[in-house]
Design an enzyme around this catalytic site. Structure first.
Site, PDB file in Angstrom:
ATOM      1  N   ASP A  84     -43.429 -14.428  61.118  1.00  0.00           N
ATOM      2  CA  ASP A  84     -43.368 -15.869  60.925  1.00  0.00           C
ATOM      3  C   ASP A  84     -44.660 -16.510  61.386  1.00  0.00           C
ATOM      4  O   ASP A  84     -45.619 -15.841  61.750  1.00  0.00           O
ATOM      5  CB  ASP A  84     -42.146 -16.475  61.633  1.00  0.00           C
ATOM      6  CG  ASP A  84     -42.096 -16.049  63.084  1.00  0.00           C
ATOM      7  OD1 ASP A  84     -43.105 -16.268  63.784  1.00  0.00           O
ATOM      8  OD2 ASP A  84     -41.066 -15.503  63.517  1.00  0.00           O
ATOM      9  N   LYS A 104     -40.886 -20.529  59.818  1.00  0.00           N
ATOM     10  CA  LYS A 104     -40.438 -20.954  61.153  1.00  0.00           C
ATOM     11  C   LYS A 104     -39.700 -22.264  61.011  1.00  0.00           C
ATOM     12  O   LYS A 104     -39.925 -22.994  60.068  1.00  0.00           O
ATOM     13  CB  LYS A 104     -41.674 -21.129  62.009  1.00  0.00           C
ATOM     14  CG  LYS A 104     -41.831 -20.691  63.374  1.00  0.00           C
ATOM     15  CD  LYS A 104     -41.087 -19.874  64.235  1.00  0.00           C
ATOM     16  CE  LYS A 104     -39.978 -20.222  65.091  1.00  0.00           C
ATOM     17  NZ  LYS A 104     -40.247 -21.168  66.137  1.00  0.00           N
ATOM     18  N   MET A 113     -42.153 -25.105  73.416  1.00  0.00           N
ATOM     19  CA  MET A 113     -41.718 -26.055  72.377  1.00  0.00           C
ATOM     20  C   MET A 113     -41.578 -27.467  72.952  1.00  0.00           C
ATOM     21  O   MET A 113     -40.644 -28.187  72.612  1.00  0.00           O
ATOM     22  CB  MET A 113     -40.367 -25.609  71.780  1.00  0.00           C
ATOM     23  CG  MET A 113     -40.469 -24.252  71.096  1.00  0.00           C
ATOM     24  SD  MET A 113     -38.866 -23.595  70.593  1.00  0.00           S
ATOM     25  CE  MET A 113     -38.291 -22.810  72.093  1.00  0.00           C
TER      26      MET A 113
HETATM   27  N1  SAH Z   1     -40.919 -15.697  71.819  1.00  0.00           N
HETATM   28  C1  SAH Z   1     -42.053 -16.514  72.080  1.00  0.00           C
HETATM   29  C2  SAH Z   1     -41.724 -17.971  72.155  1.00  0.00           C
HETATM   30  C3  SAH Z   1     -41.168 -18.557  70.923  1.00  0.00           C
HETATM   31  S1  SAH Z   1     -40.874 -20.284  71.047  1.00  0.00           S
HETATM   32  C4  SAH Z   1     -42.748 -16.053  73.368  1.00  0.00           C
HETATM   33  O1  SAH Z   1     -42.192 -15.248  74.106  1.00  0.00           O
HETATM   34  O2  SAH Z   1     -43.876 -16.497  73.604  1.00  0.00           O
HETATM   35  C5  SAH Z   1     -42.336 -20.950  70.403  1.00  0.00           C
HETATM   36  C6  SAH Z   1     -43.132 -21.664  71.458  1.00  0.00           C
HETATM   37  O3  SAH Z   1     -43.858 -20.739  72.227  1.00  0.00           O
HETATM   38  C7  SAH Z   1     -44.170 -22.588  70.915  1.00  0.00           C
HETATM   39  O4  SAH Z   1     -43.621 -23.818  70.568  1.00  0.00           O
HETATM   40  C8  SAH Z   1     -45.108 -22.713  72.093  1.00  0.00           C
HETATM   41  O5  SAH Z   1     -44.606 -23.600  73.053  1.00  0.00           O
HETATM   42  C9  SAH Z   1     -45.043 -21.332  72.690  1.00  0.00           C
HETATM   43  N2  SAH Z   1     -46.185 -20.503  72.241  1.00  0.00           N
HETATM   44  C10 SAH Z   1     -46.143 -19.380  71.528  1.00  0.00           C
HETATM   45  N3  SAH Z   1     -47.378 -18.858  71.365  1.00  0.00           N
HETATM   46  C11 SAH Z   1     -48.216 -19.685  72.017  1.00  0.00           C
HETATM   47  C12 SAH Z   1     -49.632 -19.705  72.235  1.00  0.00           C
HETATM   48  N4  SAH Z   1     -50.423 -18.744  71.726  1.00  0.00           N
HETATM   49  N5  SAH Z   1     -50.162 -20.708  72.941  1.00  0.00           N
HETATM   50  C13 SAH Z   1     -49.386 -21.669  73.460  1.00  0.00           C
HETATM   51  N6  SAH Z   1     -48.055 -21.709  73.309  1.00  0.00           N
HETATM   52  C14 SAH Z   1     -47.471 -20.728  72.589  1.00  0.00           C
END
Ligand code: SAH
Length: 462
Positions: A250, A272, A385
């Site tokens: 995604d 997504k 998020m």
């Molecule tokens: N499973 C993922 C999270 C999914 S929810 C994990 O463990 O990281 C999605 C949220 O993750 C986004 O809205 C953001 O807040 C955060 N996120 C994911 N990748 C990111 C990145 N490279 N930099 C900053 N925030 C990130």
């Protein structure tokens, strides 16, 4: 070929190590692994060797080297810090036709010790003919990364089933095909993941034909791809990405990571939530089941860690109901990646003894969070998020007692070349997205640890 490669059986063989320092200790440990009976000769020994002696794992001759010391030995390692003595030992050993290794002078001895990738009983030895141990070590670490740590277990499995498979497939070509499939398919993957019982069970089924046909046994890998930097993938994630038949990913998975998927694998973009092209979650779940039932190795690639705000649990629920084998590979979650790359320790002796991972996702325009738990002192909040609800977040935290001056940061696209960190205080947090165009994904970090960013930032150039 300057050296002839052999693997020596040293079980119960008398071996002598001359020297009492770190190198001697290292060689001693290697010899002990192969079951050798090690005698150590040196006037003084270091801590490691002293412990080995106390544990009665070695014999010790507390003396200086003499010509008679090597009598009756199968193998000698000269590891003193005096190269003249080492050379002398080599001369004596060679005269007695005893195998001899000289640690600081490979040419003086009769054998050299390779860099070893140990997946017992599978062993891989790397040698540069003594010319560059550094090169051998580099090559070794590459191979270490490539070969699963449980690889040796395959050998055990094969020997356990060898006779039965032979009986089942008298034709040598068929037999070879069967083993090739087993060693590259779900059975091997289960072994790597430490699921020995399941692996044996599946092998049994495939042998007795209970599993309809060898090729119809699909499986699913739920893999965490980390926050963005491809270097943060785990060895296992990368290996599975390179052998999957089809990959579902995604928007949260960075393009640089999708590129590492096997070139001829089918790639399915499932979008997504905020995305108009998104496939609803239940359809993703069903697709995983359908593809696996077609006998495919299906890889569901998730951003970060699949079990942290990743709906990983929902995706595997249906798989488990359908008896489809699956495994879950953790990834570096965004909070951890962003914090490290922004120089914000999530915990710190002086500032935070706990850290909460929370979702700031808005449901019906509100954020349903346990506010009193979030405003505890000496605590870091990592908010996933959270950008859309940033005003509510800031307001509610202050309302429930968190100081409005608490340091806070937004880390945009953490661990990628687009990473930007904006720091402020809790009261002014909602101003950041108004002032700057924050590109998704972004992570909010709140707590006194944020104040360390100024000093510890190392990754961003500006
Ligand atoms: N499973 C993922 C999270 C999914 S929810 C994990 O463990 O990281 C999605 C949220 O993750 C986004 O809205 C953001 O807040 C955060 N996120 C994911 N990748 C990111 C990145 N490279 N930099 C900053 N925030 C990130």
């Amino acid at each position: 070929m300057s050296h002839f490669p052999i693997f020596l059986k040293l079980q119960d063989q008398p071996c002598l190590v001359v020297g009492g320092g770190d190198v001697a200790a290292r060689k001693t440990l290697q010899l002990l692994k192969s079951g050798a009976k090690v005698t150590l000769l040196a006037p003084k020994i270091n801590e490691v060797l002293t412990t080995l002696l106390q544990e009665r794992r070695i014999s010790y001759l507390q003396q200086i080297y003499e010509e008679t010391s090597i009598a009756g030995m199968s193998l000698v390692i000269a590891a003193t810090n005096d190269s003249a003595v080492n050379k002398l030992i080599a001369q004596h050993a060679k005269a007695e036709k005893i195998l001899i290794n000289v640690v600081d002078n490979p040419d003086a001895g009769s054998f050299i010790m390779p860099s070893v990738i140990d997946r017992s009983p599978v062993m891989i030895a790397v040698s540069t003919g003594g010319s560059s141990p550094v090169l051998a070590r580099l090559l070794r670490s590459r191979l270490e990364a490539l070969i699963p740590s449980n690889y040796g277990k395959l050998a055990g499995l094969i020997s356990r089933f060898r006779q039965r498979v032979k009986g089942h497939f008298p034709n040598i070509k068929e037999r070879r095909r069967f083993w090739e499939h087993i060693l590259q398919g779900p059975v091997a993957e289960m072994l790597y993941a430490g699921q020995e019982q399941r692996a044996m069970h599946l092998l049994e089924k495939q042998l007795t034909g209970e599993s309809p046909s060898v090729d119809s046994s699909g499986e699913v890998y739920l893999v965490g791809g980390g926050p963005g930097d491809p270097d943060l993938l785990t060895f296992r994630a990368l290996r599975l990405m390179q052998q999957a038949d089809v990959v579902l990913y995604d928007r949260l998975v960075a393009p640089g990571i999708v590129e590492l998927v096997r070139k001829d694998a089918e790639r399915i973009y499932v979008g997504k939530e905020r995305d108009r092209h998104a496939l609803p979650q239940d359809q993703i779940n069903q697709l995983l089941v359908d593809l696996a039932k077609q006998g495919k190795r299906v890889l569901r690639l998730k951003g970060g860690d699949p079990f942290i705000f990743g709906r990983g649990g929902e995706e595997i629920d249906l798989l488990s109901e359908n008896n489809i084998p699956f495994q879950i590979v953790p990834g570096i979650t965004a909070a951890s990646g962003c914090a490290s790359y922004a120089g914000i320790p999530l915990t710190h002796r002086d500032f935070a003894q706990s850290c909460l991972f929370i979702t700031g996702h808005l449901k019906d325009g509100t954020m349903n969070l346990n506010w009193p738990a979030l405003v505890q002192p000496q605590q870091t909040l990592a908010v996933y998020m959270g950008t859309h609800g940033i005003e509510i977040l800031s307001r509610e935290l202050i309302k429930h007692g968190l100081s409005q001056n608490t340091p806070a940061a937004i880390v945009q696209q953490g661990t990628t070349s687009e990473q930007r960190t904006y720091t402020t205080i809790l009261k002014n947090l909602p101003d950041i997205p108004k002032q700057y165009e924050i590109k998704p994904p972004s992570m909010i970090i709140i707590g006194d640890v944020v104040s360390l960013h100024k000093k510890l930032a190392w990754f961003e150039s500006n």
